[in-house]
Write a protein that holds these residues in place. Structure first.
Motif, PDB file in Angstrom:
ATOM      1  N   ALA A 212       7.097  66.089 -57.218  1.00 26.33           N
ATOM      2  CA  ALA A 212       6.031  66.666 -58.041  1.00 26.33           C
ATOM      3  C   ALA A 212       5.255  67.731 -57.266  1.00 26.33           C
ATOM      4  O   ALA A 212       4.878  68.778 -57.824  1.00 26.33           O
ATOM      5  N   GLU A 213       5.034  67.495 -55.992  1.00 24.21           N
ATOM      6  CA  GLU A 213       4.314  68.464 -55.166  1.00 24.21           C
ATOM      7  C   GLU A 213       5.039  69.803 -55.153  1.00 24.21           C
ATOM      8  O   GLU A 213       4.403  70.867 -55.179  1.00 24.21           O
ATOM      9  N   PHE A 214       6.371  69.767 -55.152  1.00 25.45           N
ATOM     10  CA  PHE A 214       7.120  71.023 -55.184  1.00 25.45           C
ATOM     11  C   PHE A 214       7.174  71.611 -56.593  1.00 25.45           C
ATOM     12  O   PHE A 214       6.845  72.786 -56.800  1.00 25.45           O
ATOM     13  N   THR A 218       5.926  75.539 -57.894  1.00 24.03           N
ATOM     14  CA  THR A 218       6.947  76.585 -57.766  1.00 24.03           C
ATOM     15  C   THR A 218       6.915  77.541 -58.956  1.00 24.03           C
ATOM     16  O   THR A 218       6.532  77.155 -60.062  1.00 24.03           O
ATOM     17  N   ASP A 219       7.339  78.764 -58.703  1.00 23.60           N
ATOM     18  CA  ASP A 219       7.470  79.755 -59.779  1.00 23.60           C
ATOM     19  C   ASP A 219       8.920  79.890 -60.233  1.00 23.60           C
ATOM     20  O   ASP A 219       9.219  80.729 -61.100  1.00 23.60           O
ATOM     21  N   LEU A 220       9.803  79.103 -59.683  1.00 19.61           N
ATOM     22  CA  LEU A 220      11.207  79.140 -60.089  1.00 19.61           C
ATOM     23  C   LEU A 220      11.345  78.617 -61.521  1.00 19.61           C
ATOM     24  O   LEU A 220      10.560  77.768 -61.960  1.00 19.61           O
ATOM     25  N   PRO A 221      12.354  79.081 -62.257  1.00 28.76           N
ATOM     26  CA  PRO A 221      12.570  78.618 -63.633  1.00 28.76           C
ATOM     27  C   PRO A 221      13.252  77.246 -63.641  1.00 28.76           C
ATOM     28  O   PRO A 221      14.446  77.119 -63.931  1.00 28.76           O
ATOM     29  N   VAL A 222      12.484  76.209 -63.310  1.00 30.84           N
ATOM     30  CA  VAL A 222      13.050  74.871 -63.140  1.00 30.84           C
ATOM     31  C   VAL A 222      12.338  73.869 -64.045  1.00 30.84           C
ATOM     32  O   VAL A 222      11.204  74.087 -64.487  1.00 30.84           O
ATOM     33  N   LYS A 223      13.028  72.758 -64.301  1.00 27.42           N
ATOM     34  CA  LYS A 223      12.453  71.660 -65.061  1.00 27.42           C
ATOM     35  C   LYS A 223      12.886  70.349 -64.411  1.00 27.42           C
ATOM     36  O   LYS A 223      14.072  70.134 -64.147  1.00 27.42           O
ATOM     37  N   LEU A 224      11.898  69.478 -64.139  1.00 25.38           N
ATOM     38  CA  LEU A 224      12.183  68.139 -63.627  1.00 25.38           C
ATOM     39  C   LEU A 224      12.212  67.190 -64.824  1.00 25.38           C
ATOM     40  O   LEU A 224      11.189  66.964 -65.477  1.00 25.38           O
ATOM     41  N   ALA A 225      13.386  66.659 -65.134  1.00 27.07           N
ATOM     42  CA  ALA A 225      13.549  65.765 -66.284  1.00 27.07           C
ATOM     43  C   ALA A 225      13.596  64.325 -65.777  1.00 27.07           C
ATOM     44  O   ALA A 225      14.545  63.922 -65.105  1.00 27.07           O
ATOM     45  N   VAL A 226      12.541  63.563 -66.084  1.00 23.84           N
ATOM     46  CA  VAL A 226      12.382  62.205 -65.562  1.00 23.84           C
ATOM     47  C   VAL A 226      12.893  61.197 -66.584  1.00 23.84           C
ATOM     48  O   VAL A 226      12.353  61.087 -67.690  1.00 23.84           O
ATOM     49  N   PRO A 234       0.585  63.966 -66.876  1.00 19.04           N
ATOM     50  CA  PRO A 234       1.254  65.231 -67.220  1.00 19.04           C
ATOM     51  C   PRO A 234       1.492  66.067 -65.967  1.00 19.04           C
ATOM     52  O   PRO A 234       0.641  66.135 -65.080  1.00 19.04           O
ATOM     53  N   MET A 235       2.653  66.687 -65.878  1.00 22.18           N
ATOM     54  CA  MET A 235       3.001  67.486 -64.713  1.00 22.18           C
ATOM     55  C   MET A 235       3.604  68.805 -65.150  1.00 22.18           C
ATOM     56  O   MET A 235       4.439  68.845 -66.062  1.00 22.18           O
ATOM     57  N   LYS A 236       3.212  69.870 -64.475  1.00 23.03           N
ATOM     58  CA  LYS A 236       3.789  71.179 -64.731  1.00 23.03           C
ATOM     59  C   LYS A 236       5.271  71.159 -64.357  1.00 23.03           C
ATOM     60  O   LYS A 236       5.672  70.549 -63.367  1.00 23.03           O
ATOM     61  N   ASN A 237       6.078  71.812 -65.158  1.00 15.29           N
ATOM     62  CA  ASN A 237       7.528  71.915 -64.928  1.00 15.29           C
ATOM     63  C   ASN A 237       8.223  70.562 -64.938  1.00 15.29           C
ATOM     64  O   ASN A 237       9.273  70.384 -64.305  1.00 15.29           O
ATOM     65  N   ALA A 238       7.654  69.583 -65.656  1.00 11.47           N
ATOM     66  CA  ALA A 238       8.265  68.258 -65.735  1.00 11.47           C
ATOM     67  C   ALA A 238       8.195  67.742 -67.166  1.00 11.47           C
ATOM     68  O   ALA A 238       7.270  68.068 -67.916  1.00 11.47           O
ATOM     69  N   VAL A 239       9.196  66.949 -67.544  1.00 11.08           N
ATOM     70  CA  VAL A 239       9.224  66.342 -68.870  1.00 11.08           C
ATOM     71  C   VAL A 239       9.706  64.907 -68.730  1.00 11.08           C
ATOM     72  O   VAL A 239      10.607  64.614 -67.942  1.00 11.08           O
ATOM     73  N   ARG A 302      13.108  64.522 -45.974  1.00  7.20           N
ATOM     74  CA  ARG A 302      11.774  64.159 -46.473  1.00  7.20           C
ATOM     75  C   ARG A 302      10.696  64.558 -45.473  1.00  7.20           C
ATOM     76  O   ARG A 302       9.559  64.820 -45.855  1.00  7.20           O
ATOM     77  N   GLN A 303      11.049  64.602 -44.196  1.00  7.14           N
ATOM     78  CA  GLN A 303      10.058  64.930 -43.161  1.00  7.14           C
ATOM     79  C   GLN A 303       9.771  66.432 -43.084  1.00  7.14           C
ATOM     80  O   GLN A 303       8.808  66.852 -42.458  1.00  7.14           O
ATOM     81  N   ARG A 304      10.617  67.239 -43.743  1.00  5.97           N
ATOM     82  CA  ARG A 304      10.436  68.698 -43.716  1.00  5.97           C
ATOM     83  C   ARG A 304      10.482  69.213 -45.153  1.00  5.97           C
ATOM     84  O   ARG A 304      11.551  69.577 -45.653  1.00  5.97           O
ATOM     85  N   PRO A 305       9.339  69.226 -45.846  1.00  2.79           N
ATOM     86  CA  PRO A 305       9.301  69.620 -47.260  1.00  2.79           C
ATOM     87  C   PRO A 305       9.893  71.000 -47.531  1.00  2.79           C
ATOM     88  O   PRO A 305      10.378  71.258 -48.635  1.00  2.79           O
ATOM     89  N   GLU A 306       9.872  71.867 -46.520  1.00  2.00           N
ATOM     90  CA  GLU A 306      10.439  73.202 -46.732  1.00  2.00           C
ATOM     91  C   GLU A 306      11.938  73.135 -46.999  1.00  2.00           C
ATOM     92  O   GLU A 306      12.516  74.016 -47.647  1.00  2.00           O
ATOM     93  N   THR A 307      12.600  72.058 -46.514  1.00  2.00           N
ATOM     94  CA  THR A 307      14.034  71.936 -46.768  1.00  2.00           C
ATOM     95  C   THR A 307      14.301  71.554 -48.222  1.00  2.00           C
ATOM     96  O   THR A 307      15.370  71.878 -48.759  1.00  2.00           O
ATOM     97  N   LEU A 308      13.351  70.873 -48.862  1.00  2.00           N
ATOM     98  CA  LEU A 308      13.471  70.604 -50.294  1.00  2.00           C
ATOM     99  C   LEU A 308      13.399  71.917 -51.067  1.00  2.00           C
ATOM    100  O   LEU A 308      14.207  72.162 -51.974  1.00  2.00           O
ATOM    101  N   ALA A 309      12.450  72.764 -50.699  1.00  2.97           N
ATOM    102  CA  ALA A 309      12.319  74.066 -51.357  1.00  2.97           C
ATOM    103  C   ALA A 309      13.595  74.893 -51.189  1.00  2.97           C
ATOM    104  O   ALA A 309      14.055  75.548 -52.139  1.00  2.97           O
ATOM    105  N   GLU A 310      14.167  74.856 -49.988  1.00  5.84           N
ATOM    106  CA  GLU A 310      15.412  75.599 -49.736  1.00  5.84           C
ATOM    107  C   GLU A 310      16.555  75.063 -50.598  1.00  5.84           C
ATOM    108  O   GLU A 310      17.329  75.840 -51.178  1.00  5.84           O
ATOM    109  N   ALA A 311      16.664  73.741 -50.697  1.00  5.89           N
ATOM    110  CA  ALA A 311      17.744  73.128 -51.464  1.00  5.89           C
ATOM    111  C   ALA A 311      17.629  73.477 -52.945  1.00  5.89           C
ATOM    112  O   ALA A 311      18.627  73.819 -53.603  1.00  5.89           O
TER     113      ALA A 311
END
Length: 357
Positions: A212-214, A218-226, A234-239, A302-311
């Motif tokens: 959720a923090e990412f 983010t401004d990427l055209p993404v959707k987190l479908a839970v 409620p969360m931005k970019n999540a459904v 998980r220890q390096r959040p920037e790697t989540l953004a890269e992935a």
């Protein structure tokens, strides 16, 4: 000729469910298909199960026992119910004197990774598990992570442990490109967004906070479908999709599956997603990454959040090039996930650690 014509299985609940419940049903189908007569001992049973008719079922009655004490009395009740049975015992729950104790997770590992202090009940659970491991002839670890925890946290001798990864339903979880567009429309996923499926009924352990923090920033055209438990807010970019009965269809509808678990002794979700042709974006501490190669998806720390953004960024770029589907799911896995192969290895483990019946 089948060297093990009769096999006993112990499990808390002989019914549909996740984890060991689902695994037990797999074992029943696989073993009975090989002409082993299976007897199941369980505290809760569902006679409507198709697998129920394949077995002899003995209910371990615990109605009069206080709920918190039931797991600690199961082994004694099981011994009485088996009444000297000489069939090999496969324990899919905390039972003593198993020929094969199936380890799909350890309590000390869970407490350590969830950063929880052991309560008196936790200490009793750990003591019970030590007894399970000590009295078992052998332990089947569902991942190398489980092997390490058994050896380092519980002192189980390495020669007593065999790593056999769990099976997946390869008949249900498979690509279906002809119906993928219809499935995507059914769930309301837009073509111009990259949908990341997050299957979870335990958001804290599965890592929703990190995701959720990412996704919310983010401004990427993404959707987190839970899928599973409701969103906590409620969360931005999540459904929130709620509970879904048809997970193969949902995997195919999404562009990627994503998880960031704090503790994942295996994580069949990752394998099921790959089998459907959908790459996974996973934290590298999840044990299912042991059986995946680079074609299976993207791994992050998980220890390096920037790697989540890269992935996620790499995944989005792959989707925008229409190159995100896995052409050969079996080649993206480094093990054979079929039930038939798993049963082969289970029989071999019985032969190696027990006297054949």
């Amino acid at each position: 000729m089948n060297r093990f014509p009769r096999i006993d299985i112990a499990v808390n609940c002989f019914r549909r469910g996740g984890g060991m419940e689902s695994y037990t049903l797999d074992l029943v189908r696989g073993l009975t298909a090989r002409q082993s007569a299976v007897t199941v001992y369980a505290a809760q049973t569902d006679p409507a199960l198709p697998e129920y008719a394949l077995t002899e079922v003995h209910q371990i009655r615990q109605n009069l026992i206080p709920k918190k004490l039931r797991p600690y009395l199961f082994s004694t009740q099981l011994e009485n119910a088996r009444n000297g049975s000489d069939a090999p015992l496969i324990a899919c729950n905390p039972s003593d004197h198993a020929d094969i104790f199936v380890c799909g997770g350890t309590h000390l590992g869970y407490l350590e990774n969830m950063r929880q202090t052991a309560t008196p009940l936790d200490k009793l659970t750990v003591r019970r598990n030590r007894s399970n491991y000590t009295t078992a002839k052998s332990v089947m670890a569902h991942s190398h992570l489980m092997r390490r925890e058994l050896e380092t946290l519980y002192g189980v001798p390495s020669e007593k442990i065999r790593v056999i990864h769990p099976p997946a339903d390869t008949a249900r979880f498979r690509p279906d490109p002809e119906n993928a567009a219809a499935a995507r429309a059914k769930y309301g996923f837009k073509d111009d967004e990259t949908v990341f499926l997050f299957p979870s009924t335990g958001h804290k352990r599965k890592g929703l906070d990190l995701l959720a923090e990412f996704f919310e920033h983010t401004d990427l055209p993404v959707k987190l479908a839970v899928a599973g438990s409701p969103l906590p807010r409620p969360m931005k970019n999540a459904v929130g999709l709620g509970f879904c009965n048809n997970m193969p269809e949902l995997y195919r509808a999404a562009d990627f599956t994503i998880m960031a678990s704090l503790y994942e002794p295996f994580g069949l979700v990752g394998v099921e997603s790959v089998l459907c042709g959908t790459r996974a974006v996973l934290s590298d501490n999840m044990a299912c990454t042991e059986v995946m190669n680079a074609d299976a998806g993207f791994f992050f720390s998980r220890q390096r959040p920037e790697t989540l953004a890269e992935a996620v960024s790499q995944a989005v770029a792959l989707k925008q090039r229409s190159e995100h589907r896995i052409a050969d799911p079996a080649a993206a896995l480094t093990y054979d996930p079929t039930l038939e192969h798993h049963i082969d290895r289970l029989y071999q483990m019985l032969a190696d650690y027990t006297q054949a019946v």
